[in-house]
Design an enzyme around this catalytic site. Structure first.
Site, PDB file in Angstrom:
ATOM      1  N   HIS A 140       0.794  -1.028  -0.006  1.00 32.46           N
ATOM      2  CA  HIS A 140      -0.070   0.081   0.104  1.00 32.46           C
ATOM      3  C   HIS A 140       0.892   1.302   0.013  1.00 32.46           C
ATOM      4  O   HIS A 140       1.499   1.475   1.041  1.00 32.46           O
ATOM      5  CB  HIS A 140      -1.190   0.009   1.154  1.00 32.46           C
ATOM      6  CG  HIS A 140      -1.810   1.120   1.183  1.00 32.46           C
ATOM      7  ND1 HIS A 140      -2.255   1.671   2.254  1.00 32.46           N
ATOM      8  CD2 HIS A 140      -2.348   1.869   0.215  1.00 32.46           C
ATOM      9  CE1 HIS A 140      -3.184   2.706   2.286  1.00 32.46           C
ATOM     10  NE2 HIS A 140      -3.182   2.699   0.650  1.00 32.46           N
ATOM     11  N   ASN A 190      -4.692   4.153   7.274  1.00 32.47           N
ATOM     12  CA  ASN A 190      -6.239   4.602   7.021  1.00 32.47           C
ATOM     13  C   ASN A 190      -6.956   4.304   8.127  1.00 32.47           C
ATOM     14  O   ASN A 190      -8.051   4.962   8.294  1.00 32.47           O
ATOM     15  CB  ASN A 190      -6.782   3.810   5.710  1.00 32.47           C
ATOM     16  CG  ASN A 190      -6.517   4.545   4.474  1.00 32.47           C
ATOM     17  OD1 ASN A 190      -5.855   5.773   4.481  1.00 32.47           O
ATOM     18  ND2 ASN A 190      -6.265   3.942   3.244  1.00 32.47           N
TER      19      ASN A 190
HETATM   20  N1  3HC Z   1       8.354  12.859  -8.603  1.00 33.52           N
HETATM   21  C1  3HC Z   1       9.556  13.468  -7.770  1.00 33.52           C
HETATM   22  N2  3HC Z   1       9.342  14.533  -7.337  1.00 33.52           N
HETATM   23  C2  3HC Z   1       8.287  15.068  -7.436  1.00 33.52           C
HETATM   24  C3  3HC Z   1       6.978  14.782  -8.193  1.00 33.52           C
HETATM   25  C4  3HC Z   1       7.077  13.289  -8.834  1.00 33.52           C
HETATM   26  N3  3HC Z   1       6.041  12.723  -9.408  1.00 33.52           N
HETATM   27  N4  3HC Z   1       5.979  15.640  -8.130  1.00 33.52           N
HETATM   28  C5  3HC Z   1       6.554  16.579  -7.572  1.00 33.52           C
HETATM   29  N5  3HC Z   1       7.621  16.439  -6.973  1.00 33.52           N
HETATM   30  C6  3HC Z   1       8.745  17.204  -6.208  1.00 33.52           C
HETATM   31  C7  3HC Z   1       8.473  18.795  -6.822  1.00 33.52           C
HETATM   32  O1  3HC Z   1       9.310  19.014  -7.781  1.00 33.52           O
HETATM   33  C8  3HC Z   1       8.561  19.561  -5.554  1.00 33.52           C
HETATM   34  O2  3HC Z   1      10.346  19.722  -5.402  1.00 33.52           O
HETATM   35  P1  3HC Z   1      10.779  21.279  -5.012  1.00 33.52           P
HETATM   36  O3  3HC Z   1      10.347  21.545  -3.517  1.00 33.52           O
HETATM   37  O4  3HC Z   1      12.216  21.023  -5.195  1.00 33.52           O
HETATM   38  O5  3HC Z   1      10.132  22.379  -5.969  1.00 33.52           O
HETATM   39  C9  3HC Z   1       8.708  18.420  -4.400  1.00 33.52           C
HETATM   40  O6  3HC Z   1       8.478  17.261  -4.769  1.00 33.52           O
HETATM   41  C10 3HC Z   1       7.648  18.757  -3.224  1.00 33.52           C
HETATM   42  O7  3HC Z   1       6.462  19.461  -4.069  1.00 33.52           O
HETATM   43  P2  3HC Z   1       5.438  20.350  -3.330  1.00 33.52           P
HETATM   44  O8  3HC Z   1       5.909  21.961  -3.096  1.00 33.52           O
HETATM   45  O9  3HC Z   1       4.088  20.179  -3.948  1.00 33.52           O
HETATM   46  O10 3HC Z   1       5.571  19.822  -1.903  1.00 33.52           O
HETATM   47  P3  3HC Z   1       5.123  19.949  -0.283  1.00 33.52           P
HETATM   48  O11 3HC Z   1       6.146  20.391   0.320  1.00 33.52           O
HETATM   49  O12 3HC Z   1       3.873  20.915  -0.536  1.00 33.52           O
HETATM   50  O13 3HC Z   1       4.630  18.707   0.056  1.00 33.52           O
HETATM   51  C11 3HC Z   1       3.297  16.899   0.088  1.00 33.52           C
HETATM   52  C12 3HC Z   1       3.759  18.064  -0.801  1.00 33.52           C
HETATM   53  C13 3HC Z   1       4.206  15.672   0.271  1.00 33.52           C
HETATM   54  C14 3HC Z   1       2.054  16.000  -0.612  1.00 33.52           C
HETATM   55  C15 3HC Z   1       2.724  17.074   1.640  1.00 33.52           C
HETATM   56  O14 3HC Z   1       1.960  18.433   1.445  1.00 33.52           O
HETATM   57  C16 3HC Z   1       2.102  16.004   2.225  1.00 33.52           C
HETATM   58  O15 3HC Z   1       2.851  15.010   3.018  1.00 33.52           O
HETATM   59  N6  3HC Z   1       0.718  16.047   2.409  1.00 33.52           N
HETATM   60  C17 3HC Z   1       0.351  15.126   2.961  1.00 33.52           C
HETATM   61  C18 3HC Z   1      -0.111  13.848   1.989  1.00 33.52           C
HETATM   62  C19 3HC Z   1      -0.826  12.731   2.470  1.00 33.52           C
HETATM   63  O16 3HC Z   1      -1.038  12.591   3.884  1.00 33.52           O
HETATM   64  N7  3HC Z   1      -0.974  11.746   1.763  1.00 33.52           N
HETATM   65  C20 3HC Z   1      -1.277  10.348   2.186  1.00 33.52           C
HETATM   66  C21 3HC Z   1      -2.912  10.670   2.032  1.00 33.52           C
HETATM   67  S1  3HC Z   1      -3.597   8.892   2.387  1.00 33.52           S
HETATM   68  C22 3HC Z   1      -3.139   7.706   1.157  1.00 33.52           C
HETATM   69  O17 3HC Z   1      -2.592   8.006   0.182  1.00 33.52           O
HETATM   70  C23 3HC Z   1      -3.993   6.356   1.375  1.00 33.52           C
HETATM   71  C24 3HC Z   1      -5.011   6.102   0.286  1.00 33.52           C
HETATM   72  O18 3HC Z   1      -5.256   4.804   0.680  1.00 33.52           O
HETATM   73  C25 3HC Z   1      -6.314   6.681   0.562  1.00 33.52           C
END
Ligand code: 3HC
Length: 286
Positions: A140, A190
């Site tokens: 997951h 989750n």
């Molecule tokens: N590959 C590699 N790097 C990538 C990328 C990709 N596809 N897409 C973006 N990046 C890079 C960007 O270039 C950026 O780099 P930079 O800072 O040097 O410009 C970097 O990643 C971070 O981008 P953001 O500015 O968007 O990053 P944030 O600091 O805002 O963090 C986040 C984004 C990691 C999504 C953060 O907000 C976070 O942790 N949010 C919570 C997400 C979460 O809880 N997810 C789990 C959800 S539950 C789930 O998925 C389970 C399911 O079963 C429901």
């Protein structure tokens, strides 16, 4: 067992992330999509993502080309006949997944491991649909896959140690931190996260505060990277409701029941970022 060739079923939000991190880590990846247009879209999305990383100076052009060279797409499940590991990342539908695992069992080589990126389907049922239940697990990932470090490795009572070890090593090789969890509804993250998100909707429904203020409160007051409504929009309201439904069905506890507002937003097609509208509106859907 050494994993070299990986098959991924589905190249949507989660599948494309799994394809990306696997190919970037040096694995050959073949993904399966439902039709040619979706294969094309999946390849295009991956190319754009990698080009975006090059433009930001996070990846060199040669690594991008090598990564893309390791990725291929197909519409035929039968093409997975030479993979060592399959990661299924289709929509959350137990019957469809069971059927797919039964087919994979007939197609894939006897040593291949069959894994599901499910967030809430029953992994034991997937194992039981095959003649190789010891080699069936859950893996997951979290959204967005390239950025989220965790992978839950889900073991059923039928899974053997060798398969668990091989998938755990693969998860480390693609840059993730694995945790082990028994096959159980909603696993670790989750199980804890979804009731919190549902509570946030109830707080909003009860008129306690605005969306923005609830998000700000949980970001700045609890240190979450995103507030609950921004996160719900990222995860997808349909996905959140699906997980909640499965949890409610299993435990029959009111705290897992999807709140009326969530149900109505899903009915209205306001699913979050992917449709351009959820609790917030977005300029373009992703
Ligand atoms: N590959 C590699 N790097 C990538 C990328 C990709 N596809 N897409 C973006 N990046 C890079 C960007 O270039 C950026 O780099 P930079 O800072 O040097 O410009 C970097 O990643 C971070 O981008 P953001 O500015 O968007 O990053 P944030 O600091 O805002 O963090 C986040 C984004 C990691 C999504 C953060 O907000 C976070 O942790 N949010 C919570 C997400 C979460 O809880 N997810 C789990 C959800 S539950 C789930 O998925 C389970 C399911 O079963 C429901």
């Amino acid at each position: 067992m050494a994993i070299k060739n990986v098959g991924v079923i589905g190249c949507g939000l989660m599948g494309s992330g799994i394809v990306q991190v696997s190919a970037q880590a040096g694995f050959d990846v073949l993904f399966v999509e439902a039709n040619d247009a979706l294969v094309k879209r999946g390849l295009e999305r991956l190319r754009q993502t990698l080009e975006g990383l090059v433009a930001k100076g996070k990846l060199d052009a040669r690594s991008k080309d090598e990564t893309l060279g390791r990725i291929a797409g197909t519409t035929r499940l039968e093409d997975l006949k030479a993979v060592d590991l399959v990661v299924e990342a289709m929509t959350e539908n137990q019957a469809l997944k069971n059927e797919t695992f039964a087919k994979l069992d007939r197609i894939c080589p006897p040593h291949a491991l069959l894994a599901s990126n499910t967030s809430s389907c029953n992994v034991t049922a997937l194992a039981a649909a095959t003649k190789r239940p010891a080699q069936v697990l859950g893996v997951h990932f979290f959204n967005p896959v390239p950025l989220m470090k965790l992978v839950e490795i889900v073991r059923t009572i039928l899974t053997d140690d060798g398969s668990t070890r091989a998938v755990t090593e693969w998860a480390r090789a693609v840059g993730k931190t694995p945790v082990q969890v028994k096959d159980s509804t909603a696993f670790i993250v989750n199980r804890l996260l979804v009731p919190y998100l549902l509570d946030a909707i109830r707080v909003y429904e009860n008129g306690l505060a605005s969306l923005e203020d609830i998000d700000t409160a949980m970001k700045l007051g609890s240190g979450y990277p995103m507030g609950p409504f921004t996160l719900l929009d990222l995860v997808g309201l349909d996905t959140a409701m699906f997980v909640a439904d499965v949890m409610f069905e299993e435990f029959r506890e009111a705290r897992y029941a999807p709140p009326p507002l969530l149900k109505r937003m899903v009915m209205a097609g306001h699913l979050g970022r992917k449709t351009g509208r959820g609790f917030y509106t977005y300029e373009s859907s992703t």
